[in-house]
Enzyme design. Structure first.
Site, PDB file in Angstrom:
ATOM      1  CD  GLU A   3      18.580  -9.578   3.852  1.00  0.00           C
ATOM      2  OE1 GLU A   3      19.670  -9.829   4.392  1.00  0.00           O
ATOM      3  OE2 GLU A   3      18.081  -8.439   3.826  1.00  0.00           O
ATOM      4  CG  ASP A  41      21.248  -5.829  10.314  1.00  0.00           C
ATOM      5  OD1 ASP A  41      21.092  -5.177  11.369  1.00  0.00           O
ATOM      6  OD2 ASP A  41      20.630  -5.575   9.262  1.00  0.00           O
ATOM      7  CG  HIS A  68      14.991 -10.260   7.042  1.00  0.00           C
ATOM      8  ND1 HIS A  68      16.217  -9.750   6.718  1.00  0.00           N
ATOM      9  CD2 HIS A  68      14.126  -9.209   6.946  1.00  0.00           C
ATOM     10  CE1 HIS A  68      16.118  -8.459   6.448  1.00  0.00           C
ATOM     11  NE2 HIS A  68      14.861  -8.113   6.595  1.00  0.00           N
ATOM     12  CE  LYS A 100      22.767  -5.841   5.178  1.00  0.00           C
ATOM     13  NZ  LYS A 100      22.152  -5.682   6.504  1.00  0.00           N
ATOM     14  CE  LYS A 159      18.976  -1.743   4.181  1.00  0.00           C
ATOM     15  NZ  LYS A 159      18.152  -1.820   5.416  1.00  0.00           N
ATOM     16  CG  HIS A 192      20.583  -7.152  -0.017  1.00  0.00           C
ATOM     17  ND1 HIS A 192      20.250  -8.480  -0.005  1.00  0.00           N
ATOM     18  CD2 HIS A 192      21.015  -6.884   1.257  1.00  0.00           C
ATOM     19  CE1 HIS A 192      20.465  -8.995   1.186  1.00  0.00           C
ATOM     20  NE2 HIS A 192      20.936  -8.061   1.958  1.00  0.00           N
ATOM     21  CD  GLU A 203      20.716  -8.592   7.445  1.00  0.00           C
ATOM     22  OE1 GLU A 203      21.867  -8.326   7.054  1.00  0.00           O
ATOM     23  OE2 GLU A 203      19.723  -7.888   7.188  1.00  0.00           O
ATOM     24  CD  GLU A 215      23.155  -3.485   8.925  1.00  0.00           C
ATOM     25  OE1 GLU A 215      23.976  -4.218   8.333  1.00  0.00           O
ATOM     26  OE2 GLU A 215      22.022  -3.230   8.473  1.00  0.00           O
ATOM     27  CG  ASP A 225      19.874  -0.436   7.929  1.00  0.00           C
ATOM     28  OD1 ASP A 225      19.424   0.471   7.204  1.00  0.00           O
ATOM     29  OD2 ASP A 225      19.417  -1.600   7.887  1.00  0.00           O
ATOM     30  CB  SER A 243      13.763  -4.668   9.496  1.00  0.00           C
ATOM     31  OG  SER A 243      14.961  -4.712   8.758  1.00  0.00           O
TER      32      SER A 243
HETATM   33  P1  PGA Z   1      15.327  -4.608   5.176  1.00  0.00           P
HETATM   34  O1  PGA Z   1      16.575  -5.323   5.875  1.00  0.00           O
HETATM   35  O2  PGA Z   1      15.593  -4.539   3.727  1.00  0.00           O
HETATM   36  O3  PGA Z   1      14.207  -5.531   5.549  1.00  0.00           O
HETATM   37  O4  PGA Z   1      15.212  -3.242   5.803  1.00  0.00           O
HETATM   38  C1  PGA Z   1      17.899  -5.194   5.494  1.00  0.00           C
HETATM   39  C2  PGA Z   1      18.718  -4.637   6.621  1.00  0.00           C
HETATM   40  O5  PGA Z   1      18.181  -4.378   7.718  1.00  0.00           O
HETATM   41  O6  PGA Z   1      19.896  -4.411   6.460  1.00  0.00           O
HETATM   42 ZN    ZN Z   2      20.039  -3.533   8.702  1.00  0.00          ZN
END
Ligand code: PGA
Ligand code: ZN
Length: 399
Positions: free
Chosen positions: A176, A213, A126, A359, A308, A336, A135, A256, A283, A40
């Site tokens: 995840e 999230d 996911h 996270k 990230k 991650h 999440e 998030e 994010d 995502s």
């Molecule tokens: P992604 O998801 O690594 O698939 O972008 C993680 C997140 O959205 O926090």
């Molecule tokens: Zn996210």
């Protein structure tokens, strides 16, 4: 360190979802990093260069390997560098050369273990279920050590498994490592988690809270949030009310990406309405980019940022973004990605910059558990340095 010359051998191994590179210094020191990949992703993330040919269903990385071995190597092999800031890919090798670990050699002076946000139910893109939100995380809020916080999370995760077994819900896992039950209702999911927290012997809200999230960009279309699992189509204002209702009924302390990255007004609205009650994390909207974060801070968007490193592409820029956030009292969460590797750099980064939170998924899948195990080792080392070592580390196993 003065005499360090990069000899260079950058080996890029291609994996289906990730890119790994090795770097050697003349003194024999060595650094290795592997980069994860997201499902995502935000639209303004750094380019993830793929071959788009017949190999690996288009996901091969031979072009990137050639770029490193030809273009980058020509620039750096045989040259001298003193610091990571001069040559970003140098970070791990320079730490090794100084006989330090990465968390010791970069970042702030204060080194603290982050609070883990553990993703125990997976939805959205996911998982193959109908949950709209991506999440559902548990967050220990009262604990004495990182090891204890992790134990709490693990006990709740396995209690959740027993509860789901009794209800004949599938306990297969998502990207995840959280469970991916065939349910679509946010309420049902949150109730399962609340029960798991209590049955595991913890007080919801007081000892363990919940974080979400939503990854709302994934279901935003024509200025509407299409929540098919929930059977709802909502505008930004209605989304705000939806969250307001959830946080009054559940001990949710953090949300998030509650709004789409393409709904800037929605972001302003939710920050105004809920920003003084809970953590609102950007994010996809910030993509770890300091310029985008700077604008967001001015515009009153969110009060925390997900970090990230591969969203922005270099460690130096990642550090810039973290420091900018910290200077402006935005919380930072090192994160991650859904497609992870065995690399544990983010565990070091979280301690190095005293991020406060990390996270890194559920209490299963080695690609998640390896980060937690690394944090246990770091905690033990920091405690030993303080002379307060008081427990024996027990590593998490996959099951
Ligand atoms: P992604 O998801 O690594 O698939 O972008 C993680 C997140 O959205 O926090
Ligand atoms: Zn996210």
């Amino acid at each position: 360190i003065n005499l360090l010359t990069t000899i260079l051998k950058l080996f890029l191994n291609y994996l289906l979802f990730k890119l790994k590179s090795d770097l050697y210094l003349q003194d024999g020191s060595f650094g290795r990093a592997a980069v994860p990949s997201g499902a995502s992703t935000g639209s303004k993330e750094a380019l993830e260069l793929r071959d788009h040919d017949s190999r690996y269903k288009g996901k091969g990385v031979l072009k990137a390997v050639a770029n490193v071995n030809q273009i980058v190597a020509q620039e750096v092999v045989g040259k001298s560098y003193q610091t990571q800031a001069e040559f970003d890919a140098f970070a791990k090798a320079i730490a090794a050369s100084a006989n330090k670990e990465l968390f010791e050699s970069c970042g702030n002076k204060i080194k603290k273990l982050p609070r883990p946000m553990m993703n125990i139910i997976n939805g959205g893109v996911h998982a193959d279920n109908a949950l709209d939100m991506q999440e559902f995380m548990i967050v220990p809020v009262k604990y004495k050590s990182f090891a204890e916080a992790l134990r709490m999370g693990t006990e709740i995760f396995h209690t959740l498994k027993s509860i789901m077994n009794k209800k004949h819900l599938s306990t297969s896992i998502g990207d995840e490592g959280g469970f991916a039950p065939q349910i679509g209702s946010t309420d049902e999911c949150l109730k399962l988690i609340l029960n798991a927290i209590s049955e595991a012997g913890y007080k919801p809200g007081e000892e363990v809270a919940i974080a979400l999230d939503v990854a709302a960009s994934e279901f935003y279309k024509d200025e509407k949030y299409i929540m098919s699992g929930e059977s709802k189509v909502l505008n930004s204002q209605e989304m705000c009310s939806f969250y307001e209702d959830l946080i009054t009924r559940y001990p949710i302390i953090s949300i998030e990406d509650p709004m789409s990255e393409f709904d800037y007004e929605g972001w302003k609205l939710i920050t105004q309405k809920l920003g003084n009650k809970i953590q609102i994390v950007g994010d996809d909207i910030f993509v770890t980019n300091p310029a985008i974060l700077e604008k967001g801070i001015k515009d009153g968007i969110a009060n925390a940022i997900l970090i990230k490193p591969n969203q922005i592409g270099t460690l130096s820029e990642t550090l810039d973004t973290i420091y900018l956030a910290q200077k402006n009292n935005y919380n930072t969460i090192i994160s991650h990605r859904s497609g992870e590797t065995e690399d544990t750099t983010i565990a070091h980064l979280a301690v190095a910059v005293n991020s406060g939170q990390i996270k890194t998924g559920s209490l299963s899948r080695t690609d998640r558990v390896c980060k937690y195990n690394e944090l246990l080792r770091i905690e033990e080392k920091l405690d030993a340095a303080k002379g307060t070592i008081g427990y024996i580390t027990s590593f998490l196993a996959v099951r």
